[in-house]
Design an enzyme around this catalytic site. Structure first.
Site, PDB file in Angstrom:
ATOM      1  N   ALA A  23       0.807  -1.224   0.000  1.00 21.90           N
ATOM      2  CA  ALA A  23       0.000   0.000   0.000  1.00 21.90           C
ATOM      3  C   ALA A  23       0.836   1.267   0.000  1.00 21.90           C
ATOM      4  CB  ALA A  23      -0.946  -0.005   1.197  1.00 21.90           C
ATOM      5  N   PHE A  34      -4.460   1.112   4.664  1.00 25.94           N
ATOM      6  CA  PHE A  34      -5.524   0.838   5.627  1.00 25.94           C
ATOM      7  C   PHE A  34      -5.033   0.671   7.058  1.00 25.94           C
ATOM      8  CE2 PHE A  34      -5.103  -3.633   6.520  1.00 25.94           C
ATOM      9  CZ  PHE A  34      -4.795  -4.309   5.347  1.00 25.94           C
ATOM     10  N   ARG A  35      -3.706   0.692   7.245  1.00 26.88           N
ATOM     11  CA  ARG A  35      -3.184   0.689   8.616  1.00 26.88           C
ATOM     12  C   ARG A  35      -2.939   2.105   9.143  1.00 26.88           C
ATOM     13  NH1 ARG A  35      -1.517  -3.844   6.418  1.00 26.88           N
ATOM     14  NH2 ARG A  35      -1.711  -5.737   7.601  1.00 26.88           N
ATOM     15  N   GLN A 100       0.558  -6.470  -3.673  1.00 26.50           N
ATOM     16  CA  GLN A 100      -0.542  -6.693  -2.740  1.00 26.50           C
ATOM     17  C   GLN A 100      -1.691  -5.727  -3.022  1.00 26.50           C
ATOM     18  OE1 GLN A 100       2.646  -6.335   0.510  1.00 26.50           O
ATOM     19  NE2 GLN A 100       1.041  -7.468   1.559  1.00 26.50           N
ATOM     20  N   HIS A 118      -3.669 -10.008  -4.452  1.00 23.32           N
ATOM     21  CA  HIS A 118      -4.916  -9.716  -3.742  1.00 23.32           C
ATOM     22  C   HIS A 118      -6.042  -9.349  -4.716  1.00 23.32           C
ATOM     23  CE1 HIS A 118      -2.602  -8.793   0.253  1.00 23.32           C
ATOM     24  NE2 HIS A 118      -2.777 -10.080   0.043  1.00 23.32           N
ATOM     25  N   CYS A 151     -26.097 -11.534 -12.289  1.00 21.78           N
ATOM     26  CA  CYS A 151     -25.587 -11.815 -13.640  1.00 21.78           C
ATOM     27  C   CYS A 151     -26.740 -11.830 -14.640  1.00 21.78           C
ATOM     28  CB  CYS A 151     -24.869 -13.163 -13.627  1.00 21.78           C
ATOM     29  SG  CYS A 151     -24.293 -13.726 -15.235  1.00 21.78           S
ATOM     30  N   CYS A 154     -27.074 -15.660 -16.158  1.00 21.13           N
ATOM     31  CA  CYS A 154     -27.646 -16.810 -15.447  1.00 21.13           C
ATOM     32  C   CYS A 154     -28.399 -16.452 -14.167  1.00 21.13           C
ATOM     33  CB  CYS A 154     -26.543 -17.825 -15.121  1.00 21.13           C
ATOM     34  SG  CYS A 154     -25.475 -17.319 -13.746  1.00 21.13           S
ATOM     35  N   SER A 192       4.698  -3.479   4.661  1.00 26.41           N
ATOM     36  CA  SER A 192       5.134  -3.686   6.046  1.00 26.41           C
ATOM     37  C   SER A 192       5.699  -5.081   6.246  1.00 26.41           C
ATOM     38  CB  SER A 192       3.945  -3.493   6.995  1.00 26.41           C
ATOM     39  OG  SER A 192       2.948  -4.483   6.734  1.00 26.41           O
ATOM     40  N   ASN A 212      10.548   1.529   2.505  1.00 32.31           N
ATOM     41  CA  ASN A 212       9.316   1.624   3.281  1.00 32.31           C
ATOM     42  C   ASN A 212       9.492   2.689   4.356  1.00 32.31           C
ATOM     43  OD1 ASN A 212       6.610   0.403   3.639  1.00 32.31           O
ATOM     44  ND2 ASN A 212       7.346  -0.087   5.688  1.00 32.31           N
TER      45      ASN A 212
END
Length: 245
Positions: A23, A34-35, A100, A118, A151, A154, A192, A212
């Protein structure tokens, strides 16, 4: 020799170099980590908002919270860090990226060999028939109040191509891990290295460059560590690599 020259030496002299991004590489594009408790993460817990349980069992909540994050990612633009990695690949000094991130910014920057461990937010698929659609199909259905979106082929439930908390890891993870079997140097950017199973990947390589803002569990094992802004460091690395070609 300073850290910049050490990093450039490793990149130039290695037979195979890969990047692993988290991130932190995208914060300069306006996407919160998000941390970090910033942006929309001040209002919601991403481990719940982007969970498989919430998606399947509480879609009315998912499409008010988690979906908003996914939709926002589609509007962001790559920064100098993404562009520097794409240029290193173009120069033949970087063989690919394991990311990620689900923000599609490496692809937008021009990187070609990307393993999205991800998932991604470009597309969606039907959980019943497996047919793939562009993200815009879901967007139109959600805006029209169709929750959960169905969908047209289907009648099954549509879901984003994102690995939710609680999902199995996709094929890209295994394929990316295999790429590291014969990789000399891994450049870790904005991760991280605390999320399993991705945090096992640095063990596959002999040499590590870590970029980082905060310390990681692998700093002591790394050849070079930068606790600096990733866009700045990657731009400087690119400039020095170009001088050596």
């Amino acid at each position: 020799m300073d850290n910049l020259q050490k990093a450039v030496d490793l990149i130039v002299n290695s037979k195979k170099v890969f990047a692993l991004t988290g991130a932190g590489i995208s914060t300069d594009s306006g996407i919160p980590d998000f941390r970090s408790n910033t942006g929309y993460y001040t209002k919601m817990d991403p481990t719940l908002a982007l969970s498989k349980d919430r998606l399947l069992n509480h879609p009315e909540i998912f499409y008010k919270e988690g979906y908003v994050i996914l939709e926002d990612l589609n509007d962001q633009k790559p920064n100098k860090g993404h562009i520097a990695l794409a240029k290193l690949e173009e120069l033949g000094k970087l063989q690919g990226i394991i990311t990620q991130n689900i923000d599609n910014l490496h692809a937008k920057a021009g990187s070609k060999n990307i393993y999205e461990v991800h998932g991604e937010t470009r597309g969606i698929h039907c959980m019943s028939c497996g047919h793939e659609f562009k993200f815009d199909v879901m967007k139109k259905k959600v805006e029209a109040g169709e929750i959960p979106p169905k969908c047209d082929d289907c009648g099954g439930t549509l879901r984003p191509n994102v690995v939710m908390f609680g999902d199995m890891m996709p094929d890209d993870f295994e394929r990316g891990a295999r790429e590291l079997d014969n990789t000399d140097t891994l450049i870790v950017v904005g991760s991280s290295l605390s999320v399993s199973p991705v945090n096992f990947l640095p063990n596959y390589v002999d040499h590590l460059i870590i970029i980082n803002n905060d310390p990681t569990p692998f700093d002591n094992r790394a050849d070079v560590v930068f606790h600096e802004n990733s866009s700045k460091v990657l731009t400087e690395i690119l400039e020095e690599v170009e001088k050596r070609i």
